[in-house]
Design an enzyme around this catalytic site. Sequence first.
Site, short mmCIF file in Angstrom:
data_model
loop_
_atom_site.label_atom_id
_atom_site.label_comp_id
_atom_site.label_asym_id
_atom_site.label_seq_id
_atom_site.Cartn_x
_atom_site.Cartn_y
_atom_site.Cartn_z
N SER A 12 6.11 -1.71 -2.12
CA SER A 12 6.18 -2.62 -3.28
C SER A 12 5.20 -2.18 -4.37
O SER A 12 4.19 -2.84 -4.60
CB SER A 12 5.95 -4.08 -2.86
OG SER A 12 4.81 -4.25 -2.05
N GLY A 21 0.84 -1.19 0.00
CA GLY A 21 0.00 0.00 0.00
C GLY A 21 0.87 1.23 0.00
O GLY A 21 2.10 1.15 0.15
N GLY A 49 -0.94 2.60 6.43
CA GLY A 49 -1.12 1.85 7.66
C GLY A 49 -0.56 0.45 7.60
O GLY A 49 -0.80 -0.36 8.51
N LYS A 50 0.22 0.14 6.55
CA LYS A 50 0.78 -1.21 6.39
C LYS A 50 1.54 -1.68 7.62
O LYS A 50 1.29 -2.76 8.15
CB LYS A 50 1.78 -1.25 5.22
CG LYS A 50 1.26 -0.96 3.86
CD LYS A 50 2.38 -1.00 2.84
CE LYS A 50 3.52 -0.04 3.10
NZ LYS A 50 3.14 1.37 3.18
N SER A 51 2.51 -0.88 8.04
CA SER A 51 3.37 -1.29 9.16
C SER A 51 2.59 -1.38 10.47
O SER A 51 2.82 -2.29 11.28
CB SER A 51 4.54 -0.31 9.32
OG SER A 51 5.39 -0.39 8.19
N SER A 62 2.64 4.79 1.11
CA SER A 62 3.23 5.29 2.35
C SER A 62 2.12 5.98 3.15
O SER A 62 1.36 6.78 2.61
CB SER A 62 4.35 6.29 2.03
OG SER A 62 4.89 6.82 3.21
#
Length: 197
Positions: free
Chosen positions: A106, A32, A37-39, A34
């Site tokens: 990615s 997704g 909320g991925k991390s 920056s």
Amino acid sequence: MASNTVWHAHKVCRDSREILNDHKACLLWFTGLSGSGKSTVAGLVEEKLHEMGKRTYLLDGDNVRNGMNRDLGFTDSDRVENIRRIGEMSRLFVDAGIITLSAFISPFRSERRSVRELMPEGDFIEVFVDSPLATCEQRDPKGLYQRARQGEIQNFTGIDSPYETPEQPEIHVINNGITPEEAANTVIDYLLTHGYI
């Protein structure tokens, strides 16, 4: 490229590790923009799995770029190499019987596909953490969008470098108007219903 090497099969194999761990191994690939909320979501998923007694490891973009991939920049070719290395490392973690979580922008479908193709069928679970660009810019936890808009950062995904959205992710988290807890539970529910844990 090493042409005189052969993969060596050891007596202790992935199946035996999974039996010992009492869960299947897989790669949860969080992708997704920056600020999507991925991390955050990946971290919460790992915490929940850890509380359940599952063996996990979280690979995060910034952490990897501070070590193994510190020689790479943010050109398209460097981004491709970054993901290639992460894919290879993730494959080793999965072979070790570990539920592996990778949180990386990615941005290119072809690179995510190449990681999927490294894995046996069912091992790669694409988690699209989908937040609108405007929401990501409002969050902007590192101030990167502002710097990109001011021309201080080149090749920034979503601004002057494209993000190709997943076409058929296994898990699609619309991370807008829900809590990180709800987003993480979506991933845990998938793992439960598909027999990984």
